[in-house]
Scaffold this motif. Sequence first.
Motif, PDB file in Angstrom:
ATOM      1  N   GLY A  34       0.805  -1.203   0.000  1.00  0.00           N
ATOM      2  CA  GLY A  34       0.000   0.000   0.000  1.00  0.00           C
ATOM      3  C   GLY A  34       0.844   1.261   0.000  1.00  0.00           C
ATOM      4  N   ALA A  35       1.939   1.257   0.779  1.00  0.00           N
ATOM      5  CA  ALA A  35       2.815   2.432   0.815  1.00  0.00           C
ATOM      6  C   ALA A  35       3.492   2.654  -0.534  1.00  0.00           C
ATOM      7  CB  ALA A  35       3.857   2.266   1.916  1.00  0.00           C
ATOM      8  N   ILE A  36       3.900   1.577  -1.176  1.00  0.00           N
ATOM      9  CA  ILE A  36       4.525   1.692  -2.503  1.00  0.00           C
ATOM     10  C   ILE A  36       3.514   2.210  -3.527  1.00  0.00           C
ATOM     11  CG2 ILE A  36       5.493   0.336  -4.406  1.00  0.00           C
ATOM     12  CD1 ILE A  36       6.855  -1.394  -2.256  1.00  0.00           C
ATOM     13  N   CYS A  37       2.286   1.705  -3.466  1.00  0.00           N
ATOM     14  CA  CYS A  37       1.246   2.188  -4.385  1.00  0.00           C
ATOM     15  C   CYS A  37       0.936   3.654  -4.141  1.00  0.00           C
ATOM     16  CB  CYS A  37      -0.025   1.359  -4.230  1.00  0.00           C
ATOM     17  SG  CYS A  37       0.071  -0.279  -4.947  1.00  0.00           S
ATOM     18  N   ALA A  38       0.940   4.075  -2.874  1.00  0.00           N
ATOM     19  CA  ALA A  38       0.640   5.474  -2.562  1.00  0.00           C
ATOM     20  C   ALA A  38       1.717   6.400  -3.086  1.00  0.00           C
ATOM     21  CB  ALA A  38       0.486   5.637  -1.050  1.00  0.00           C
ATOM     22  N   VAL A  39       2.981   6.025  -2.922  1.00  0.00           N
ATOM     23  CA  VAL A  39       4.070   6.870  -3.421  1.00  0.00           C
ATOM     24  C   VAL A  39       4.083   6.881  -4.936  1.00  0.00           C
ATOM     25  CG1 VAL A  39       6.577   7.104  -3.500  1.00  0.00           C
ATOM     26  CG2 VAL A  39       5.448   6.610  -1.341  1.00  0.00           C
ATOM     27  N   VAL A  52      -6.209   1.924  -4.324  1.00  0.00           N
ATOM     28  CA  VAL A  52      -5.559   0.637  -4.044  1.00  0.00           C
ATOM     29  C   VAL A  52      -4.722   0.755  -2.771  1.00  0.00           C
ATOM     30  CG1 VAL A  52      -3.786  -0.974  -4.876  1.00  0.00           C
ATOM     31  CG2 VAL A  52      -5.575  -0.191  -6.412  1.00  0.00           C
ATOM     32  N   ALA A  53      -4.009   1.867  -2.628  1.00  0.00           N
ATOM     33  CA  ALA A  53      -3.202   2.086  -1.427  1.00  0.00           C
ATOM     34  C   ALA A  53      -4.086   2.201  -0.195  1.00  0.00           C
ATOM     35  CB  ALA A  53      -2.356   3.341  -1.597  1.00  0.00           C
ATOM     36  N   MET A  54      -5.222   2.864  -0.336  1.00  0.00           N
ATOM     37  CA  MET A  54      -6.130   2.986   0.806  1.00  0.00           C
ATOM     38  C   MET A  54      -6.686   1.635   1.231  1.00  0.00           C
ATOM     39  SD  MET A  54      -8.081   6.593  -0.063  1.00  0.00           S
ATOM     40  CE  MET A  54      -9.641   5.892   0.261  1.00  0.00           C
ATOM     41  N   VAL A  55      -7.051   0.808   0.275  1.00  0.00           N
ATOM     42  CA  VAL A  55      -7.587  -0.521   0.602  1.00  0.00           C
ATOM     43  C   VAL A  55      -6.509  -1.382   1.245  1.00  0.00           C
ATOM     44  CG1 VAL A  55      -8.453  -2.661  -0.432  1.00  0.00           C
ATOM     45  CG2 VAL A  55      -9.424  -0.474  -1.104  1.00  0.00           C
ATOM     46  N   CYS A  56      -5.308  -1.358   0.692  1.00  0.00           N
ATOM     47  CA  CYS A  56      -4.220  -2.153   1.272  1.00  0.00           C
ATOM     48  C   CYS A  56      -3.887  -1.678   2.684  1.00  0.00           C
ATOM     49  CB  CYS A  56      -2.971  -2.078   0.393  1.00  0.00           C
ATOM     50  SG  CYS A  56      -3.095  -3.001  -1.131  1.00  0.00           S
ATOM     51  N   GLY A  57      -3.875  -0.362   2.889  1.00  0.00           N
ATOM     52  CA  GLY A  57      -3.605   0.161   4.222  1.00  0.00           C
ATOM     53  C   GLY A  57      -4.688  -0.201   5.215  1.00  0.00           C
ATOM     54  N   ALA A  66      -9.280   0.852  15.983  1.00  0.00           N
ATOM     55  CA  ALA A  66      -8.920   0.555  17.370  1.00  0.00           C
ATOM     56  C   ALA A  66      -7.746  -0.410  17.422  1.00  0.00           C
ATOM     57  CB  ALA A  66     -10.112  -0.055  18.093  1.00  0.00           C
ATOM     58  N   GLY A  67      -7.089  -0.393  18.539  1.00  0.00           N
ATOM     59  CA  GLY A  67      -5.989  -1.340  18.754  1.00  0.00           C
ATOM     60  C   GLY A  67      -4.639  -0.729  18.474  1.00  0.00           C
ATOM     61  N   GLY A  68      -3.629  -1.247  19.116  1.00  0.00           N
ATOM     62  CA  GLY A  68      -2.284  -0.733  18.947  1.00  0.00           C
ATOM     63  C   GLY A  68      -1.472  -1.516  17.945  1.00  0.00           C
ATOM     64  N   SER A  69      -2.118  -2.350  17.145  1.00  0.00           N
ATOM     65  CA  SER A  69      -1.377  -3.194  16.207  1.00  0.00           C
ATOM     66  C   SER A  69      -1.191  -2.529  14.852  1.00  0.00           C
ATOM     67  CB  SER A  69      -2.097  -4.528  16.027  1.00  0.00           C
ATOM     68  OG  SER A  69      -3.341  -4.312  15.427  1.00  0.00           O
ATOM     69  N   ARG A  70      -1.448  -1.210  14.778  1.00  0.00           N
ATOM     70  CA  ARG A  70      -1.278  -0.522  13.503  1.00  0.00           C
ATOM     71  C   ARG A  70       0.198  -0.359  13.210  1.00  0.00           C
ATOM     72  NH1 ARG A  70      -5.637   4.000  14.798  1.00  0.00           N
ATOM     73  NH2 ARG A  70      -4.037   4.482  16.303  1.00  0.00           N
ATOM     74  N   SER A  71       0.583  -0.692  12.008  1.00  0.00           N
ATOM     75  CA  SER A  71       1.974  -0.523  11.620  1.00  0.00           C
ATOM     76  C   SER A  71       2.130   0.786  10.866  1.00  0.00           C
ATOM     77  CB  SER A  71       2.430  -1.700  10.755  1.00  0.00           C
ATOM     78  OG  SER A  71       1.702  -1.728   9.561  1.00  0.00           O
ATOM     79  N   ALA A  72       3.342   1.278  10.830  1.00  0.00           N
ATOM     80  CA  ALA A  72       3.613   2.556  10.165  1.00  0.00           C
ATOM     81  C   ALA A  72       3.337   2.494   8.660  1.00  0.00           C
ATOM     82  CB  ALA A  72       5.046   2.993  10.439  1.00  0.00           C
ATOM     83  N   PRO A  73       3.765   1.453   7.933  1.00  0.00           N
ATOM     84  CA  PRO A  73       3.454   1.426   6.498  1.00  0.00           C
ATOM     85  C   PRO A  73       1.959   1.398   6.201  1.00  0.00           C
ATOM     86  CG  PRO A  73       5.192  -0.140   6.960  1.00  0.00           C
ATOM     87  CD  PRO A  73       4.678   0.350   8.275  1.00  0.00           C
ATOM     88  N   ALA A  74       1.181   0.760   7.054  1.00  0.00           N
ATOM     89  CA  ALA A  74      -0.265   0.715   6.830  1.00  0.00           C
ATOM     90  C   ALA A  74      -0.879   2.088   6.993  1.00  0.00           C
ATOM     91  CB  ALA A  74      -0.911  -0.270   7.801  1.00  0.00           C
ATOM     92  N   LEU A  75      -0.466   2.817   8.014  1.00  0.00           N
ATOM     93  CA  LEU A  75      -0.995   4.158   8.226  1.00  0.00           C
ATOM     94  C   LEU A  75      -0.531   5.120   7.144  1.00  0.00           C
ATOM     95  CD1 LEU A  75      -2.802   5.461  10.317  1.00  0.00           C
ATOM     96  CD2 LEU A  75      -0.765   6.190  11.543  1.00  0.00           C
ATOM     97  N   VAL A  76       0.722   4.977   6.719  1.00  0.00           N
ATOM     98  CA  VAL A  76       1.251   5.801   5.623  1.00  0.00           C
ATOM     99  C   VAL A  76       0.485   5.520   4.337  1.00  0.00           C
ATOM    100  CG1 VAL A  76       3.265   6.110   4.128  1.00  0.00           C
ATOM    101  CG2 VAL A  76       3.539   6.153   6.600  1.00  0.00           C
ATOM    102  N   ALA A  77       0.223   4.247   4.068  1.00  0.00           N
ATOM    103  CA  ALA A  77      -0.514   3.873   2.860  1.00  0.00           C
ATOM    104  C   ALA A  77      -1.920   4.453   2.878  1.00  0.00           C
ATOM    105  CB  ALA A  77      -0.567   2.355   2.727  1.00  0.00           C
ATOM    106  N   LEU A  78      -2.574   4.404   4.024  1.00  0.00           N
ATOM    107  CA  LEU A  78      -3.941   4.908   4.106  1.00  0.00           C
ATOM    108  C   LEU A  78      -3.986   6.424   3.926  1.00  0.00           C
ATOM    109  CD1 LEU A  78      -6.845   3.925   4.663  1.00  0.00           C
ATOM    110  CD2 LEU A  78      -6.473   4.591   7.020  1.00  0.00           C
ATOM    111  N   ILE A  79      -3.106   7.134   4.604  1.00  0.00           N
ATOM    112  CA  ILE A  79      -3.121   8.598   4.525  1.00  0.00           C
ATOM    113  C   ILE A  79      -2.658   9.088   3.158  1.00  0.00           C
ATOM    114  CG2 ILE A  79      -2.057  10.678   5.460  1.00  0.00           C
ATOM    115  CD1 ILE A  79      -2.131   9.266   8.202  1.00  0.00           C
ATOM    116  N   LEU A  80      -1.542   8.560   2.662  1.00  0.00           N
ATOM    117  CA  LEU A  80      -1.054   8.995   1.350  1.00  0.00           C
ATOM    118  C   LEU A  80      -1.995   8.571   0.228  1.00  0.00           C
ATOM    119  CD1 LEU A  80       2.806   8.487   1.505  1.00  0.00           C
ATOM    120  CD2 LEU A  80       1.502  10.592   1.712  1.00  0.00           C
ATOM    121  N   GLY A  81      -2.640   7.429   0.380  1.00  0.00           N
ATOM    122  CA  GLY A  81      -3.620   7.007  -0.611  1.00  0.00           C
ATOM    123  C   GLY A  81      -4.810   7.946  -0.663  1.00  0.00           C
ATOM    124  N   ALA A  82      -5.251   8.431   0.500  1.00  0.00           N
ATOM    125  CA  ALA A  82      -6.359   9.384   0.535  1.00  0.00           C
ATOM    126  C   ALA A  82      -5.956  10.716  -0.094  1.00  0.00           C
ATOM    127  CB  ALA A  82      -6.812   9.588   1.977  1.00  0.00           C
TER     128      ALA A  82
END
Length: 102
Positions: A34-39, A52-57, A66-82
């Motif tokens: 997702g991060a690669i697709c967003a960039v 695609v980046a938003m869905v992958c993130g 919720a939860g602390g299991s969020r990884s940095a690439p997932a959050l980056v993919a979601l935000i950059l994809g948006a």
Amino acid sequence: MMASFGHGTRRHPHTRGRTWSRSGPDRATLGIIGAICAVAGFFVLGIVLGPVAMVCGWLAMGRSWAGGSRSAPALVALILGAIDTLLALVWLAGPAPGYGMF
């Protein structure tokens, strides 16, 4: 003894709960993809690679906020994809010809 017919839970202890297929990519891989697709979406095909980046993130985050299991690439993919999707939509719905500054 006769009721179980040899199908006890000793061999397969995880079969009683919900089991998921392990053939798909795991969450870390989805976050990186997702991060690669967003960039890459900032340079080419932003209208396709942004969602695609938003869905992958979102899938890499476990489909919840919720939860602390969020990884940095997932959050980056979601935000950059948006951001990527929003910029692509603004670019596509640009000003009509003849209504510019000059």
